[in-house]
Design a protein around this motif. Sequence first.
Motif, PDB file in Angstrom:
ATOM      1  N   VAL A   1       0.838  -1.194   0.000  1.00 31.28           N
ATOM      2  CA  VAL A   1       0.000   0.000   0.000  1.00 31.28           C
ATOM      3  C   VAL A   1       0.878   1.251   0.000  1.00 31.28           C
ATOM      4  O   VAL A   1       1.695   1.444   0.912  1.00 31.28           O
ATOM      5  CB  VAL A   1      -0.930   0.026   1.231  1.00 31.28           C
ATOM      6  CG1 VAL A   1      -1.768   1.297   1.234  1.00 31.28           C
ATOM      7  CG2 VAL A   1      -1.804  -1.211   1.256  1.00 31.28           C
ATOM      8  N   GLY A   2       0.742   2.078  -1.005  1.00 31.39           N
ATOM      9  CA  GLY A   2       1.474   3.348  -1.050  1.00 31.39           C
ATOM     10  C   GLY A   2       2.952   3.159  -0.827  1.00 31.39           C
ATOM     11  O   GLY A   2       3.617   2.339  -1.457  1.00 31.39           O
ATOM     12  N   GLY A   3       3.500   3.926   0.118  1.00 36.65           N
ATOM     13  CA  GLY A   3       4.921   3.835   0.460  1.00 36.65           C
ATOM     14  C   GLY A   3       5.258   2.711   1.393  1.00 36.65           C
ATOM     15  O   GLY A   3       6.412   2.584   1.810  1.00 36.65           O
ATOM     16  N   GLY A   4       4.276   1.883   1.749  1.00 34.01           N
ATOM     17  CA  GLY A   4       4.535   0.703   2.549  1.00 34.01           C
ATOM     18  C   GLY A   4       4.658   0.978   4.029  1.00 34.01           C
ATOM     19  O   GLY A   4       4.116   1.945   4.568  1.00 34.01           O
TER      20      GLY A   4
ATOM     21  N   ALA B   1      11.440  -4.643  19.963  1.00 34.95           N
ATOM     22  CA  ALA B   1      12.097  -3.400  19.594  1.00 34.95           C
ATOM     23  C   ALA B   1      11.008  -2.347  19.445  1.00 34.95           C
ATOM     24  O   ALA B   1      10.060  -2.540  18.670  1.00 34.95           O
ATOM     25  CB  ALA B   1      12.874  -3.560  18.295  1.00 34.95           C
ATOM     26  N   TRP B   2      11.124  -1.254  20.181  1.00 36.25           N
ATOM     27  CA  TRP B   2      10.146  -0.175  20.106  1.00 36.25           C
ATOM     28  C   TRP B   2      10.651   0.862  19.112  1.00 36.25           C
ATOM     29  O   TRP B   2      11.801   1.321  19.196  1.00 36.25           O
ATOM     30  CB  TRP B   2       9.944   0.454  21.488  1.00 36.25           C
ATOM     31  CG  TRP B   2       9.236  -0.467  22.451  1.00 36.25           C
ATOM     32  CD1 TRP B   2       9.007  -1.797  22.300  1.00 36.25           C
ATOM     33  CD2 TRP B   2       8.674  -0.106  23.714  1.00 36.25           C
ATOM     34  NE1 TRP B   2       8.333  -2.306  23.377  1.00 36.25           N
ATOM     35  CE2 TRP B   2       8.115  -1.283  24.274  1.00 36.25           C
ATOM     36  CE3 TRP B   2       8.582   1.070  24.442  1.00 36.25           C
ATOM     37  CZ2 TRP B   2       7.487  -1.298  25.513  1.00 36.25           C
ATOM     38  CZ3 TRP B   2       7.954   1.065  25.685  1.00 36.25           C
ATOM     39  CH2 TRP B   2       7.404  -0.109  26.205  1.00 36.25           C
ATOM     40  N   CYS B   3       9.800   1.253  18.166  1.00 38.31           N
ATOM     41  CA  CYS B   3      10.222   2.088  17.043  1.00 38.31           C
ATOM     42  C   CYS B   3       9.159   3.132  16.700  1.00 38.31           C
ATOM     43  O   CYS B   3       8.020   3.068  17.169  1.00 38.31           O
ATOM     44  CB  CYS B   3      10.421   1.255  15.766  1.00 38.31           C
ATOM     45  SG  CYS B   3      11.203  -0.323  15.935  1.00 38.31           S
ATOM     46  N   VAL B   4       9.569   4.048  15.819  1.00 37.27           N
ATOM     47  CA  VAL B   4       8.613   4.869  15.088  1.00 37.27           C
ATOM     48  C   VAL B   4       8.149   4.062  13.887  1.00 37.27           C
ATOM     49  O   VAL B   4       8.961   3.503  13.144  1.00 37.27           O
ATOM     50  CB  VAL B   4       9.260   6.189  14.610  1.00 37.27           C
ATOM     51  CG1 VAL B   4       8.322   6.930  13.650  1.00 37.27           C
ATOM     52  CG2 VAL B   4       9.615   7.073  15.791  1.00 37.27           C
ATOM     53  N   LEU B   5       6.840   3.982  13.698  1.00 32.61           N
ATOM     54  CA  LEU B   5       6.246   3.324  12.534  1.00 32.61           C
ATOM     55  C   LEU B   5       5.579   4.384  11.656  1.00 32.61           C
ATOM     56  O   LEU B   5       4.760   5.171  12.139  1.00 32.61           O
ATOM     57  CB  LEU B   5       5.214   2.282  12.958  1.00 32.61           C
ATOM     58  CG  LEU B   5       4.253   1.771  11.867  1.00 32.61           C
ATOM     59  CD1 LEU B   5       5.004   1.108  10.721  1.00 32.61           C
ATOM     60  CD2 LEU B   5       3.226   0.812  12.461  1.00 32.61           C
ATOM     61  N   GLU B   6       5.939   4.371  10.379  1.00 36.64           N
ATOM     62  CA  GLU B   6       5.271   5.191   9.369  1.00 36.64           C
ATOM     63  C   GLU B   6       4.549   4.221   8.440  1.00 36.64           C
ATOM     64  O   GLU B   6       5.190   3.438   7.741  1.00 36.64           O
ATOM     65  CB  GLU B   6       6.297   6.027   8.608  1.00 36.64           C
ATOM     66  CG  GLU B   6       5.685   6.957   7.571  1.00 36.64           C
ATOM     67  CD  GLU B   6       6.753   7.832   6.904  1.00 36.64           C
ATOM     68  OE1 GLU B   6       6.802   9.026   7.218  1.00 36.64           O
ATOM     69  OE2 GLU B   6       7.529   7.301   6.093  1.00 36.64           O
ATOM     70  N   GLU B   7       3.229   4.276   8.452  1.00 35.91           N
ATOM     71  CA  GLU B   7       2.415   3.295   7.715  1.00 35.91           C
ATOM     72  C   GLU B   7       1.526   4.016   6.705  1.00 35.91           C
ATOM     73  O   GLU B   7       0.689   4.844   7.074  1.00 35.91           O
ATOM     74  CB  GLU B   7       1.545   2.499   8.684  1.00 35.91           C
ATOM     75  CG  GLU B   7       0.688   1.456   8.012  1.00 35.91           C
ATOM     76  CD  GLU B   7      -0.046   0.587   9.009  1.00 35.91           C
ATOM     77  OE1 GLU B   7      -0.395  -0.559   8.663  1.00 35.91           O
ATOM     78  OE2 GLU B   7      -0.273   1.053  10.159  1.00 35.91           O
ATOM     79  N   PHE B   8       1.730   3.689   5.431  1.00 34.45           N
ATOM     80  CA  PHE B   8       0.912   4.300   4.390  1.00 34.45           C
ATOM     81  C   PHE B   8      -0.403   3.544   4.271  1.00 34.45           C
ATOM     82  O   PHE B   8      -0.450   2.316   4.271  1.00 34.45           O
ATOM     83  CB  PHE B   8       1.665   4.318   3.064  1.00 34.45           C
ATOM     84  CG  PHE B   8       2.685   5.411   2.980  1.00 34.45           C
ATOM     85  CD1 PHE B   8       2.390   6.607   2.355  1.00 34.45           C
ATOM     86  CD2 PHE B   8       3.929   5.264   3.579  1.00 34.45           C
ATOM     87  CE1 PHE B   8       3.312   7.643   2.312  1.00 34.45           C
ATOM     88  CE2 PHE B   8       4.867   6.276   3.539  1.00 34.45           C
ATOM     89  CZ  PHE B   8       4.556   7.469   2.898  1.00 34.45           C
ATOM     90  N   THR B   9      -1.483   4.318   4.144  1.00 34.24           N
ATOM     91  CA  THR B   9      -2.826   3.744   4.057  1.00 34.24           C
ATOM     92  C   THR B   9      -3.439   3.921   2.675  1.00 34.24           C
ATOM     93  O   THR B   9      -4.562   3.491   2.436  1.00 34.24           O
ATOM     94  CB  THR B   9      -3.731   4.411   5.100  1.00 34.24           C
ATOM     95  OG1 THR B   9      -3.761   5.833   4.868  1.00 34.24           O
ATOM     96  CG2 THR B   9      -3.210   4.147   6.507  1.00 34.24           C
ATOM     97  N   GLY B  10      -2.717   4.575   1.773  1.00 33.27           N
ATOM     98  CA  GLY B  10      -3.185   4.801   0.407  1.00 33.27           C
ATOM     99  C   GLY B  10      -2.018   5.201  -0.468  1.00 33.27           C
ATOM    100  O   GLY B  10      -0.859   5.187  -0.046  1.00 33.27           O
ATOM    101  N   ASP B  11      -2.334   5.596  -1.691  1.00 26.06           N
ATOM    102  CA  ASP B  11      -1.280   5.898  -2.656  1.00 26.06           C
ATOM    103  C   ASP B  11      -0.781   7.335  -2.584  1.00 26.06           C
ATOM    104  O   ASP B  11       0.267   7.651  -3.139  1.00 26.06           O
ATOM    105  CB  ASP B  11      -1.779   5.610  -4.082  1.00 26.06           C
ATOM    106  CG  ASP B  11      -2.030   4.127  -4.306  1.00 26.06           C
ATOM    107  OD1 ASP B  11      -1.342   3.321  -3.657  1.00 26.06           O
ATOM    108  OD2 ASP B  11      -2.906   3.789  -5.127  1.00 26.06           O
ATOM    109  N   GLY B  12      -1.514   8.230  -1.933  1.00 23.83           N
ATOM    110  CA  GLY B  12      -1.110   9.628  -1.876  1.00 23.83           C
ATOM    111  C   GLY B  12      -0.055   9.880  -0.820  1.00 23.83           C
ATOM    112  O   GLY B  12       0.068   9.109   0.150  1.00 23.83           O
ATOM    113  N   PRO B  13       0.734  10.939  -0.972  1.00 25.47           N
ATOM    114  CA  PRO B  13       1.773  11.235   0.016  1.00 25.47           C
ATOM    115  C   PRO B  13       1.222  11.545   1.396  1.00 25.47           C
ATOM    116  O   PRO B  13       1.918  11.375   2.400  1.00 25.47           O
ATOM    117  CB  PRO B  13       2.501  12.450  -0.577  1.00 25.47           C
ATOM    118  CG  PRO B  13       1.525  13.069  -1.522  1.00 25.47           C
ATOM    119  CD  PRO B  13       0.718  11.929  -2.071  1.00 25.47           C
ATOM    120  N   GLY B  14      -0.038  11.986   1.469  1.00 19.29           N
ATOM    121  CA  GLY B  14      -0.638  12.283   2.752  1.00 19.29           C
ATOM    122  C   GLY B  14      -1.442  11.146   3.344  1.00 19.29           C
ATOM    123  O   GLY B  14      -1.994  11.282   4.439  1.00 19.29           O
ATOM    124  N   ASP B  15      -1.512  10.019   2.637  1.00 20.20           N
ATOM    125  CA  ASP B  15      -2.238   8.853   3.149  1.00 20.20           C
ATOM    126  C   ASP B  15      -1.315   8.054   4.053  1.00 20.20           C
ATOM    127  O   ASP B  15      -0.767   6.996   3.685  1.00 20.20           O
ATOM    128  CB  ASP B  15      -2.734   7.980   1.994  1.00 20.20           C
ATOM    129  CG  ASP B  15      -3.707   8.702   1.088  1.00 20.20           C
ATOM    130  OD1 ASP B  15      -4.439   9.576   1.590  1.00 20.20           O
ATOM    131  OD2 ASP B  15      -3.726   8.415  -0.120  1.00 20.20           O
TER     132      ASP B  15
END
Length: 668
Positions: free
Chosen positions: A124-127, A142-156
């Motif tokens: 999905v998007g940027g993965g 391991a505790w981390c920052v997660l960036e999860e894309f929910t669509g194809d747009g840069p703001g999703d």
Amino acid sequence: MSHAPYGSWPSPVDAALVAAHDGHPEALGAVGEEVWWTAPRPAEGGRRALLRLRPDAPAPVSVLPAPWNVRNRVHEYGGQPWAGAARETGGPLVVFTDAGDQRLYALEPDLDTAPRPLTPVSAVGGGLRWCDPLVLPERGEAWCVLEEFTGDGPGDVRRLLAAVPLDGSAAEDRSAVRELTDDAHRFVTGPRLSPDGTRLAWLVWDHPRMPWDGTELLVAEVDAAGRPGPPRTMLGGPGESVAQVEWAEDGTLLALSDRAGFWQPYRLDPDIGEAVQLCDRREEFAGALWKVGFRWMVPLPHGTLAVLHGLGTARLAVLDPDRGELADAVGPWTEWWPSLAACGERVVGIAAGPERDYEVVALDTATGHCRVLAEHHTDRVDPGYLPRPEPRVFTGPEGREIHAQIHRPRHPELTGPPDSAPPFVIWAHGGPTGSAPLVLDLEIAYFTSRGIGVAEVNYGGSTGYGRAYRERLRGRWGVVDVEDCAAVARALVAEGGAAPGRLAIRGGSAGGYTAAASLSDPATADLYAAGTISYPLLDLAGWASDGTHDLESHYLESLIGPLAEVPERYRERSPAYRAERIVAPFVLLQGLDDVVCPPEQAEALLAAVAGRGVPHAYLSFAGEGHGFRRAATVERALEAELALYARAFGFDRNDLAPLDLAAGREAR
């Protein structure tokens, strides 16, 4: 000294040498008594290697062969890509992100096993992207920052703190990742767990703010099962930037905040939130948080702190928080990368100076002695070919101060013709919330050793000089930066240090915008004989309307103003819409995989100048993103830039590849 025309001097600082040493060590950290970091490998496709230095080893070793590339794309600029923990048996356990698939991997180098994936791939998007991990073997996570894309747009996209099982159970199962926080805030930094494990601290911010505008320091109680409770805001807000948070050994919080006009250290009681300033100097103890995981401060045993501080520089010091006194480390280093770590009584970091490359340096706090551990500086060429930078303060419009670093031409055997001044190139740094560090840079020496001066301008809006200096650019991007660069150029000419009519301007990213804006501004267009514009922003409205990545998608609201309120300002300050004012030849350099300033930005300017008779060349590079990493790209870009100046400044060279400024395009 013999005389020869400026620009024509022979030099051993060729493009291949510059490319081979492009980039520097980053992401340093400690694993027990070991020191680890990442280092660039331009000749290997621009990957970043992961290096390990044991206490008794004579030299570091690379723990991962090519094509492993220890880097991530969180916020597109990436964040801290690895972390580790020492273990009593089995050696260290390290987790890292790989640029190829953005997964988190576990590495046990002493067990001679291949890296194990810990997280899945998302289509999905940027993965799924991960950064700034905290390795907790006792919790099995391991505790981390997660960036999860929910669509194809840069703001999703959603961002939160997450716990990844170290046993690999989430390698193919996203549901096995435990979410530690919700995604109520648009941006989060890495987790910081208190010494007793009962409290979690992190930073957050939301659009339209950038992290240097305003962030909040949050703290949550952590139960026995490792579940954080509701967070409380301890510090920060819309007009206060907290750049870093750490825990002291006594359970108090340490933070770097600009509430007094400069980023300075504070101690907070996590129960009541009272903040006490630890060092009242009108200096910066932090910088712009462009990458999650930057560390300008690290707690040391016995209650002291290692800090970076200065005005326009970043010097290492040990801070006594009770007295507010600083003891500076002694050495030739004027700039320390924000990547400090503590190894017992030692502080380890990455430092450089005007005559030294970035090195891995350790300060023994017991003796005050500094020594280089790795990445030792070696003179690639005779130092007589290297410039001697001069920090300067110029006066700009309205009497404002402009900080700059002047690198005059220098050669061990040649000087320019009598009673003549050299050509100069004005360098505008990226950001624009950033700065040009005072360090050895072979790319600068490439020009100065040939007889071309370089002036790095830390124009209004730059970091390193306090919040007021930084905020000069609010609503005035494309004005203050352009004026400040021009003021430095004109002052150099007035002093007799630069030749009139032989000035150029160059920059990449936001600096590319400033360069293009300067070439298309009626007040400065005739000042420059040429310009080099790299991976730029050129159509402001297009960039602000889903034309870039999420981190900077609202950046222009502070730099220019809200688009809905001042649409005419966006158009007037866009070089793509005032290209008819450009008269100087230019070179446009662009990575085709750039998602921060996509190729469409460069194409907009090319379309606007087509048929206008302005000599220009466009070099695009497949496989390159925002900033060039591959050796072949760096070489070609440098040689094209020099070829442009040879034409614009009127000197001859027979060692350059052809550059057809009439064609306007050269695909790579």
